[in-house]
Scaffold this active site. Structure first.
Site, PDB file in Angstrom:
ATOM      1  N   GLY A  56       6.295  -3.153  18.639  1.00  0.00           N
ATOM      2  CA  GLY A  56       5.992  -1.736  18.796  1.00  0.00           C
ATOM      3  C   GLY A  56       7.226  -0.991  19.236  1.00  0.00           C
ATOM      4  CB  CYS A  83       9.063  -7.700  18.884  1.00  0.00           C
ATOM      5  SG  CYS A  83      10.418  -6.571  19.158  1.00  0.00           S
ATOM      6  CE1 TYR A  84       6.046  -1.883  24.272  1.00  0.00           C
ATOM      7  CE2 TYR A  84       3.866  -2.817  23.875  1.00  0.00           C
ATOM      8  CZ  TYR A  84       4.695  -1.927  24.550  1.00  0.00           C
ATOM      9  OH  TYR A  84       4.160  -1.087  25.494  1.00  0.00           O
ATOM     10  CG  HIS A 176       9.989  -8.612  13.961  1.00  0.00           C
ATOM     11  ND1 HIS A 176       8.788  -8.025  14.284  1.00  0.00           N
ATOM     12  CD2 HIS A 176      10.927  -7.933  14.668  1.00  0.00           C
ATOM     13  CE1 HIS A 176       8.980  -7.033  15.125  1.00  0.00           C
ATOM     14  NE2 HIS A 176      10.281  -6.952  15.383  1.00  0.00           N
ATOM     15  CD  GLU A 178       6.504  -9.760  12.061  1.00  0.00           C
ATOM     16  OE1 GLU A 178       6.759 -10.845  12.611  1.00  0.00           O
ATOM     17  OE2 GLU A 178       6.618  -8.666  12.642  1.00  0.00           O
ATOM     18  N   GLY A 231     -13.477   1.959 -13.699  1.00  0.00           N
ATOM     19  CA  GLY A 231     -12.767   1.012 -14.557  1.00  0.00           C
ATOM     20  C   GLY A 231     -11.486   0.514 -13.909  1.00  0.00           C
ATOM     21  N   GLY A 232     -11.106   1.099 -12.780  1.00  0.00           N
ATOM     22  CA  GLY A 232      -9.948   0.604 -12.022  1.00  0.00           C
ATOM     23  C   GLY A 232     -10.326  -0.708 -11.348  1.00  0.00           C
ATOM     24  CB  ILE A 233      -8.215  -3.394  -9.869  1.00  0.00           C
ATOM     25  CG1 ILE A 233      -8.424  -4.673  -9.054  1.00  0.00           C
ATOM     26  CG2 ILE A 233      -7.283  -2.487  -9.109  1.00  0.00           C
ATOM     27  CD1 ILE A 233      -8.554  -5.888  -9.853  1.00  0.00           C
ATOM     28  CG  ASP A 234      -9.409  -0.990  -5.464  1.00  0.00           C
ATOM     29  OD1 ASP A 234      -8.890  -2.091  -5.687  1.00  0.00           O
ATOM     30  OD2 ASP A 234      -8.813  -0.069  -4.886  1.00  0.00           O
ATOM     31  CB  SER A 235     -14.730   1.120  -8.885  1.00  0.00           C
ATOM     32  OG  SER A 235     -14.099   1.343 -10.115  1.00  0.00           O
ATOM     33  CB  THR A 236     -13.689  -3.204 -12.263  1.00  0.00           C
ATOM     34  OG1 THR A 236     -13.362  -1.957 -12.866  1.00  0.00           O
ATOM     35  CG2 THR A 236     -14.258  -4.122 -13.317  1.00  0.00           C
ATOM     36  CE  LYS A 374      -4.947  -2.033  -6.054  1.00  0.00           C
ATOM     37  NZ  LYS A 374      -5.907  -0.940  -6.017  1.00  0.00           N
TER      38      LYS A 374
END
Ligand code: XMP
Length: 518
Positions: A56, A83-84, A176, A178, A231-236, A374
């Site tokens: 942070g 870190c923080y 870090h 990550e 028809g996009g990935i999320d709603s499909t 995603k």
């Protein structure tokens, strides 16, 4: 989520917090982020199997700097401070801190220090590689260890670059792990997750699908669920999950606003019929309504508002016809959830793809993807057997081509943009670049320029080409496309799309620009 190992990440405002969550999930362990202002009751209720404290920007102990919630230590689960997070643990447990004279930003060399019992379990499998490069970003450092802790690594500027109390299973690192620039970072995180915390790598997309289906089934009961499907990935993926979970109780509404790409509506409907047979799908042809309302409107915000309101109007009208509808399903994904609060708990924006609809229609929400990043949504899509075309489709904004036609939208201008955009898609695919870039598309500018074709002067439209790389659309950079690809896109658009005599390439990054032009 009782059956899964779960890591709770407490967010102190680091730019890398999401990255920690991703790395933990990549190791096969479910992770969740809570802001550092979260109440103890919430932390306890989330029943984590381990906790990671993020970095942070604040100075521990300064007025207004976030502290360590007492509930975290009371959980008795393994803790990793980064870190923080390390400084906070030191401060809270009785160690001492100082401003580092040589502030460390960027790469430095970490040397592992043996304790009386050998190297710390964070470094399992690493000792022979030491020293190695780690990524630092801090102004403060721990100068005195809290009781029970040993210093387990150092850098040239920081004597206590990592500390551990193996008995209490509390570990902390100043660097870090990550970020990709830290060598052995993934190994260090895995050592924490598996050697120290003893977690199971049980977060797989197959297990997610099974759990999600049974939860959605239980939640829906006998009621119907309405979904706006684009028809996009999320709603499909939401449609595919719910279709499996509740079959005919799912009702999908596909609102065709006439602002789609080349043959998009046909392709989406064809794909849904093929891959989700038996899906209740209502194809609402509202092209004329949208185009009439948009006629002559040039202001980008006004265009967006008109489209948003008209969408709600059409959707609501259709949804009302579905009896016993109690739920509205949405494709909200995890970055939307995280983005809706800041580290310090302030709501920045609330994400509702169909703004205001649930309240207005008295519907409860079902958001099966709200825990997923995603790339995980894509993996779930693959798990459910959706075609690659859908899984790798570039994001497309809800208001469609209207925000890529600068100025007023008309049938004629839509036709020009569709043709140009189709060429962009084809050429990106032909060059093997479609999947490599985040998004690529054409934008129709409200300009005409002079050109020459044959022996004649032309005075026609300009198309801008926008192709960007990104990981989450929050930031983006323009893609360094090979000149040959730029050349073939431009050449084809100018020769094949009637009404265009110039193509320009957009070389702006986000920020300060945005991906879309409006
Ligand atoms: P910007 O233009 O803000 O876009 O950099 C970031 C990402 O979001 C997409 N986008 C939208 N998606 N409804 C959506 O569902 C919208 O109104 C919208 N506006 C932008 C954009 O394509 C990019 O991927």
């Amino acid at each position: 989520m009782p059956n899964y190992s779960k890591v709770l990440i407490i967010d102190y405002g680091s730019q890398y917090t999401q990255l920690i969550a991703r790395r933990v999930r990549e190791a096969g362990v479910y992770s969740e982020i809570l802001p550092c202002t979260a109440e103890d009751a919430l932390i306890t209720a989330s029943k984590p199997s381990a906790v990671i404290l993020s970095g942070g920007p604040d100075d521990v102990g300064e007025p207004g700097a976030p502290g360590l919630s007492p509930g975290i230590l009371q959980l008795g689960v393994p803790i990793l401070g980064i870190c923080y997070g390390m400084q906070l643990l030191a401060h809270h447990l009785g160690g001492s801190l100082a401003n580092a004279q040589d502030r460390e930003y960027g790469p430095t060399e970490l040397t592992i220090k043996n304790t009386t019992t050998g190297p710390c379990s964070l470094w399992q499998g690493l000792a022979e590689h030491a020293p190695f490069t780690v990524w630092m970003s801090h102004g403060n450092k721990v100068t005195g260890l809290p009781e029970g802790f040993s210093a387990v690594a150092a850098t040239p500027a920081v004597e206590i670059a990592a500390m551990a109390d193996e008995k209490r299973r509390i570990h902390a690192v100043q660097f870090h792990p990550e970020v990709h620039h830290t060598q052995n970072g993934a190994r260090i995180l895995r050592n924490f997750l598996f050697n120290i915390a003893g977690l199971n790598a049980d977060w797989t997309m197959a297990s997610f699908v099974d759990r999600c289906i049974s939860e959605c089934r239980a939640k829906a009961g006998d009621s119907n669920v309405v979904l706006g499907l684009s028809g996009g990935i999320d709603s499909t993926v939401v449609a595919a999950l719910l279709h499996r979970a509740i079959g005919k109780q799912l009702h999908c509404i596909f609102v065709d606003h006439g602002l789609m790409r080349h043959k998009e509506a046909e392709e989406v409907i064809g794909m849904l019929n093929k891959h989700l047979p038996g899906l209740n799908l209502y194809h609402i042809q509202a092209q004329k309504l949208f185009l009439d309302k948009l006629a002559g409107v040039e202001d980008p915000e006004q265009k967006r508002k008109i489209i948003g309101h008209t969408f709600i109007e059409v959707f609501e009208q259709e949804a009302k016809k579905i009896s016993n509808a109690r739920f509205l399903a949405q494709g909200t994904v995890y970055p939307d959830v995280i983005e809706s609060y800041s580290a310090k708990g302030v709501v920045i924006k609330s994400h509702h793809n169909v703004g205001g609809l649930p309240e207005k229609m008295h519907l409860e929400l079902i958001e099966p993807l709200r825990e997923l990043f995603k790339d995980e949504v894509r993996a779930v899509g693959a798990e459910l057997g959706l075609p690659e075309d859908v899984i790798w489709r570039h994001p497309f904004p809800g208001p469609g081509l209207a925000v890529r036609i600068l100025g007023a939208v008309s049938e004629e201008r839509l036709a020009i943009l569709r043709a140009a955009d189709h060429i962009v898609q084809q050429e990106l695919r032909a060059a093997g670049l479609y999947r490599k870039v985040w998004q690529g598309f054409a934008v129709l500018l409200p300009l005409r320029t002079v050109g020459v074709m044959g022996d004649a002067r032309t005075y026609e439209h300009v198309v801008a080409l926008r192709v960007v790389n990104s990981v989450d659309a929050m930031t983006a950079d323009w893609a360094r496309l090979p000149y040959e690809v730029l050349g073939s896109i431009s050449g084809r658009i100018i020769s094949e799309v009637k009404g265009v005599n110039r193509v320009a390439y957009d070389v702006s990054s986000k920020p300060p620009s945005t991906i879309e032009w409006e």
